[in-house]
Write an enzyme that holds these catalytic residues in place. Structure first.
Site, PDB file in Angstrom:
ATOM      1  N   SER A  44      -9.596   1.417   3.315  1.00  0.00           N
ATOM      2  CA  SER A  44      -8.765   2.211   2.435  1.00  0.00           C
ATOM      3  C   SER A  44      -7.759   1.412   1.597  1.00  0.00           C
ATOM      4  O   SER A  44      -7.258   1.934   0.608  1.00  0.00           O
ATOM      5  CB  SER A  44      -8.006   3.236   3.273  1.00  0.00           C
TER       6      SER A  44
ATOM      7  N   SER B 137      -9.645  -1.238   7.293  1.00  0.00           N
ATOM      8  CA  SER B 137      -9.089  -0.941   5.971  1.00  0.00           C
ATOM      9  C   SER B 137      -8.382  -2.096   5.264  1.00  0.00           C
ATOM     10  O   SER B 137      -8.015  -1.970   4.105  1.00  0.00           O
ATOM     11  CB  SER B 137      -8.123   0.241   6.062  1.00  0.00           C
TER      12      SER B 137
ATOM     13  N   LYS C 163       0.838  -1.195   0.000  1.00  0.00           N
ATOM     14  CA  LYS C 163       0.000   0.000   0.000  1.00  0.00           C
ATOM     15  C   LYS C 163       0.879   1.253   0.000  1.00  0.00           C
ATOM     16  O   LYS C 163       1.971   1.253   0.572  1.00  0.00           O
ATOM     17  CB  LYS C 163      -0.880  -0.060   1.264  1.00  0.00           C
TER      18      LYS C 163
END
Lengths: 99, 475
Positions: B143, B167, B68
């Site tokens: 996310s 997330s 990420k």
């Protein structure tokens, strides 16, 4: 708990080092008010004698290490991402009022 | 072996060991796959075509991994999908990245995310939204939406995400893959750009439970660079992959089956619980009475900590700096106003308000006390059960734009994942069904602190006895 009006949002924006135009001020005042209204649900709970949890792991206390000299990042690496620099320093706009 | 890009790390490791598969072939096929589908999915913010293996022989030797965009990779753009960090090249690797490299993994790129991990849909990214591989008009969750979509779309073998309120688990659920949030303190956050320091945790997003155990084993452990990482031994998680839940007590909390939950989700999760019963698990009705207060507590604690963590983005040391500032304060204000997107501004304002003079006790302290209640709920529940099974999300993936102008309804999509963060517990999402519209549905399994092995046992057994994880989207 209270709700939040435009003046309060303006004040919080200043504390947050953000500037908001009128449109943003309207938008965020309304949205923050409805979020805070939802959050006020917490008032249903009596928490008078409850200890706050700041951290999920109970066993974790202050962590100390030996005070041993170690190499730090080279200055060139530290400054590599700086938007503005001069010799070995970060450069910022003037802070103290000058001549 | 066909389509290397759709394989698990375990299968690729076997092919490399037994059939002499050249790891460069895996990478080449992934790059081709990305070229073919990522213009539609948009999972990547950076593809590193020069990615190379730095060590051989480790647990992930030759396996490409995507991280990420809030996890620092030395010398590679790491931006948190925010304009304010555009061009930032970290001087150090995050500890998880260092560990991945030492295990032989190939760091092949950075995945899209909500800006600073603020969001449940990947729509707040400054690069634009990621699309769900199962239905390109829908969000992948957030996310860590880029990480989950990359794995689901066979653009990645495995990925790392971060989980502050769901997330990792929520996008894994909505994309039909496996996402694990480890116990708070299990994985070092050094080099993870902080959102809410009392909640954040890094974890694996993978195609199956076995890969989840392999990847967690590679990244877990104490690190002196993160004083919240706990110094307890890392077990061999693959040993917990046992196809047997006989006698395992699975708690089902009534508060997670509420009005407003999607019917397909509810039915799939109830069916999953029946499958566990048939496999010999003991299903126990439990209650987590403070569940309904979790979102409120979270949307005080999360933004409060975020507003403090994001104070460091001021145009001095890295990232964006606005021009034409008349003095230092003006430079801070112009830089931050220009660099942060809407949701980041909203959370900074909310968090600053909750911490400001006169409101701290009413909001932040109150939320921390409610957090204690939520934690106690779990402690009580775990006297009667070994793990807890719930839906991961109240609905399958929603449409892009559907909740973009309604922050509160967006926040409520994390209603089932937030409690584990507040209590610091490990939780996994595994595929457990599909909606009538062919969208993936996830089952969440939560366990006691540092009981990831219980989670792996339960999740692996479910996976061995079902086929949901084998389905892939048509792209």
């Amino acid at each position: 708990m209270s709700t939040i009006d435009k003046n309060a949002v303006r004040h919080v924006a200043l504390l947050s080092r953000l500037s908001l135009d009128d449109k943003e001020l309207d938008l965020y005042s309304g949205q923050l008010a409805s979020i805070l209204a939802y959050i006020s649900k917490l008032n249903e709970l009596d928490t008078k004698d409850v200890q706050p949890t700041s951290h999920a792991i109970d066993s974790l206390k202050n962590v100390f290490r030996r005070d041993i000299k170690k190499a730090s990042l080279p200055v060139a690496d530290v400054l590599a991402n700086a938007p503005s620099k001069e010799s070995d320093f970060f450069k910022v706009p003037q802070v103290i009022e000058g001549k | 072996m066909d389509n290397l890009y759709s394989q698990t790390a375990r299968a690729l490791k076997e092919a490399m060991a037994n059939d002499g598969l050249d790891p460069r072939k895996i990478l080449d096929q992934l790059f081709n796959r990305i070229a073919a589908v990522d213009s539609r999915i948009k999972a990547f913010v950076l593809v590193n075509k020069n990615a190379a293996q730095v060590k051989t022989g480790g647990a992930l030797s030759g396996i490409p991994v995507v991280v990420k965009d809030n996890i620092c990779v030395k010398g590679e753009d790491t931006t948190c999908a925010s304009k304010i960090l555009k061009g930032f090249k970290p001087p150090n690797d995050a500890t998880v990245v260092r560990k991945l490299k030492e295990a032989g993994a190939v760091l092949m790129g950075k995945a899209n995310m909500d800006e600073f991990a603020f969001g449940s849909s990947c729509e707040t990214s400054c690069y634009g939204p990621t699309h769900n591989p199962w239905d390109l008009e829908r969000i992948p969750g957030g996310s860590s939406g880029g990480s989950a979509a990359a794995v689901a779309g066979d653009e990645a073998i495995m990925a790392l995400g971060s989980d502050t309120g769901g997330s990792i688990r929520q996008p894994a659920s909505l994309c039909g893959v496996v996402g694990l949030k480890p116990t708070y303190g299990r994985v070092s956050r050094y080099g993870l750009i902080a959102f809410a320091s009392s909640l954040d945790q890094i974890g694996p997003i993978t195609k199956d439970v076995t890969d989840s155990a392999i990847l967690l084993g590679a990244i877990a452990g104490h690190d002196e660079m993160d004083s919240t990482s706990v110094d307890i031994p890392v077990p061999d998680y693959t040993k917990a992959l046992v196809n047997d839940v006989k006698g395992l007590r699975i708690g089902v909390p009534k508060e997670y089956f509420i009005k407003g939950i999607d019917r397909d989700v509810q039915e799939s999760v109830k069916r999953a619980i029946e499958i566990y019963k048939d496999l010999g698990a003991v299903v126990v009705d439990i209650s987590l009475p403070h569940t309904e207060y979790a979102v409120s507590a979270y949307y005080i604690i999360g933004p409060a900590e975020a507003s403090s963590n994001l104070a460091r983005f001021d145009g001095v040391q890295y990232g964006l700096r606005a021009e034409d500032a008349k003095d230092l304060i003006d430079m801070y204000i112009k830089t931050r106003s220009k660099g942060f997107g809407n949701e980041a501004k909203r959370r900074i304002l909310l968090g600053t308000y909750c911490l400001s003079s006169g409101y701290y006790d009413a909001y932040y302290l109150k939320a921390q006390k409610v957090r204690t209640r939520i934690k106690e709920d779990f402690e009580k529940a775990f006297k009667a059960c070994d793990c807890i099974a719930t839906p991961t999300t109240p609905t399958p993936a929603f449409k892009i734009g559907e909740k973009a102008n309604d922050p509160l309804s967006m926040y409520l999509s994390d209603i089932f994942t937030i409690p584990a963060n507040l209590a610091g517990l490990p939780g996994i999402s595994i595929p457990c069904g599909f909606s009538s519209g062919n969208l993936p549905i996830g089952l969440q399994i939560i366990a006691k602190p540092f009981a990831e092995e219980t989670i792996f046992r339960a999740a692996y057994t479910f996976e061995q006895n079902t086929d949901f994880h084998k389905k892939r989207p048509a792209l």
